[in-house]
Design an enzyme around this catalytic site. Structure first.
Site, mmCIF file in Angstrom:
data_model
loop_
_atom_site.group_PDB
_atom_site.id
_atom_site.type_symbol
_atom_site.label_atom_id
_atom_site.label_comp_id
_atom_site.label_asym_id
_atom_site.label_seq_id
_atom_site.Cartn_x
_atom_site.Cartn_y
_atom_site.Cartn_z
ATOM 1 N N TRP A 17 14.676 34.996 13.456
ATOM 2 C CA TRP A 17 13.597 35.698 14.159
ATOM 3 C C TRP A 17 12.371 35.900 13.262
ATOM 4 C CZ3 TRP A 17 11.259 35.778 18.260
ATOM 5 C CH2 TRP A 17 10.642 36.873 18.855
ATOM 6 N N LYS A 196 21.738 46.686 23.990
ATOM 7 C CA LYS A 196 21.968 45.445 24.761
ATOM 8 C C LYS A 196 22.864 44.479 23.988
ATOM 9 C CE LYS A 196 19.255 42.465 22.366
ATOM 10 N NZ LYS A 196 19.616 41.155 21.810
ATOM 11 N N THR A 253 19.876 38.347 26.866
ATOM 12 C CA THR A 253 20.953 38.304 25.870
ATOM 13 C C THR A 253 22.314 38.113 26.541
ATOM 14 O OG1 THR A 253 19.617 39.818 24.562
ATOM 15 C CG2 THR A 253 21.855 39.471 23.815
ATOM 16 N N SER A 259 22.434 33.426 22.683
ATOM 17 C CA SER A 259 22.632 34.751 22.080
ATOM 18 C C SER A 259 23.839 34.745 21.147
ATOM 19 C CB SER A 259 22.843 35.802 23.168
ATOM 20 O OG SER A 259 23.519 36.930 22.625
ATOM 21 N N ASN A 261 25.209 37.509 19.966
ATOM 22 C CA ASN A 261 26.105 38.582 20.392
ATOM 23 C C ASN A 261 26.991 38.139 21.550
ATOM 24 O OD1 ASN A 261 25.455 41.210 18.831
ATOM 25 N ND2 ASN A 261 23.455 40.290 19.249
#
Ligand SMILES: NC(=O)c1ccc[n+]([C@@H]2O[C@H](COP(=O)([O-])OP(=O)(O)OC[C@H]3O[C@@H](n4cnc5c(N)ncnc54)[C@H](O)[C@@H]3O)[C@@H](O)[C@H]2O)c1
Ligand SMILES: O=P(O)(O)OC[C@H](O)CO
Length: 337
Positions: A17, A196, A253, A259, A261
């Site tokens: 990121w 999230k 997400t 994603s 996660n």
């Protein structure tokens, strides 16, 4: 900041990121210096304009430079943009603080809650640096780095208690493919971003277990309900959780195989242990550590967060997948709120 020169941003670090936001800033006309931990990453950014560790296929703007020297990266910076794992923020920032200028605005990109203290990144930043909260902003939203590196359209929220500061950062990161909005609700944006990740673990687990789209939608919707309950109890505005940093980020997400996660959750749903799923994951997966910290916040604020509770128990391997699913489905009947 002078009217006669471009804004200057120092982006710490050159991960997934950090690299994407450095590119956004450079594409928006901001002078960007990236702080990388490894010489070979900094050298590659400076010479071949690529980050071989994360996006070897994407050419970075030639104006974007990199260094492993934090003092050099921060020299003359109007903005310090922080993008490292939330659990490593306190220690690293303490070392970087002597190089932060008196007017530098610090922008957090991090979506995690510190274990032990329960602090959001902006709170860790004000505590460690002594910088006034009006100089600490947050950028958060449905922003999968890979899509942004490919120039696909995305939007996000820049939140700062000082709305003028949020507006100034909005200007320096607004491009043809990246559209930032402003907000003053730092708490709501940070909690939306951190929780999230925990809900995405749950959706990934459900998907890995072979459960259907109804189960995913149930987890997303009830996940938003428990996120909003916690955020409001901590002073956030409920509308923030219905916005880009809340619902928007939750949807992207929980839906995307990009994603980390969600993917980590899928591994667990396939029957991998936490250790095996961690070994299979190269990049930062904030929800794995933050689940416990979010649950501690929920307890401290007297808020019910059943999905977070079950995910935290699963991550500590206190319950099986089937027990986790049953625990959620067999809760006492209640009105929807
Ligand atoms: N990748 C995305 O799509 C995305 C989007 C929005 C927000 N975020 C958030 O950005 C933050 C960073 O995530 P990322 O995706 O860039 O992760 P990443 O794993 O791709 O990169 C992490 C960076 O931090 C550095 N790092 C790792 N451990 C460190 C330590 N102990 N001390 C100092 N530096 C360390 C790495 O060298 C790397 O440069 C996370 O909070 C994440 O939730 C990520
Ligand atoms: O890959 P994840 O799960 O860390 O999610 C990335 C971004 O936060 C999505 O907005």
């Amino acid at each position: 900041m002078s009217q006669h020169r471009s804004a200057r941003a120092a982006v710490f670090s050159a991960g997934s990121w950090g690299t994407a936001v450095a590119k956004i800033l450079a594409d928006a006309g901001t002078d960007v210096s990236v702080h990388a931990r490894r010489d070979e990453i900094a050298d590659a950014i400076n010479t071949v304009h690529r980050n071989p560790g994360y996006f070897p296929d994407v050419e970075l703007p030639a104006s974007l430079t990199a260094t492993t020297d934090p003092a050099a990266a921060l020299r003359g910076a109007d903005y310090l943009v922080l993008s490292i794992p939330a659990q490593s923020l306190r220690t690293n920032l303490a070392a970087w603080t002597p190089h932060i200028g008196p007017d530098t605005v610090i922008v957090s990109l991090m979506k995690g809650i510190e274990l032990g203290t329960g602090e959001r990144a902006s709170q860790v930043i004000t505590e460690v640096t002594g910088v006034n909260a009006n100089r600490v902003a947050v950028l958060s939203g449905p922003n999968l780095a890979r899509e942004i590196m490919d120039g696909q359209p995305a939007a996000a929220t820049v939140a700062c208690p000082d709305e003028d500061a949020a507006r100034r950062f909005q200007q320096v990161c607004h491009t043809t493919y990246f559209r930032p909005y402003t907000s003053t609700d730092v708490t709501g944006c940070e909690l939306g971003g951190a929780v999230k990740n925990v809900i995405a673990l749950a959706v990934g687990i459900a998907s890995g277990m072979g459960l259907g789209d109804n189960a995913s939608a149930m987890l997303i919707t009830r996940g938003l309900a428990e996120t909003t309950r916690l955020a409001v109890a901590m002073g956030a505005h409920p509308a923030t959780l219905a916005g880009l940093a809340g619902l928007g980020d939750l949807v992207t997400t929980c839906s995307s195989p990009l994603s980390r996660n969600r993917t980590f959750g899928t591994h667990l749903g396939h029957g991998l242990s936490v250790e095996q799923a961690t070994a299979a994951t190269r990049q930062t997966t904030e929800g794995v550590k933050s689940a416990e910290a979010v649950l501690a916040l929920a307890h401290a604020h007297g808020v019910e967060m059943p999905i977070t509770e079950v995910i935290s128990a699963l991550l500590h391997e206190k319950v099986t997948l089937d027990e986790a699913a049953a625990a959620l489905m067999q809760r006492p009947s209640k009105p929807e709120r």
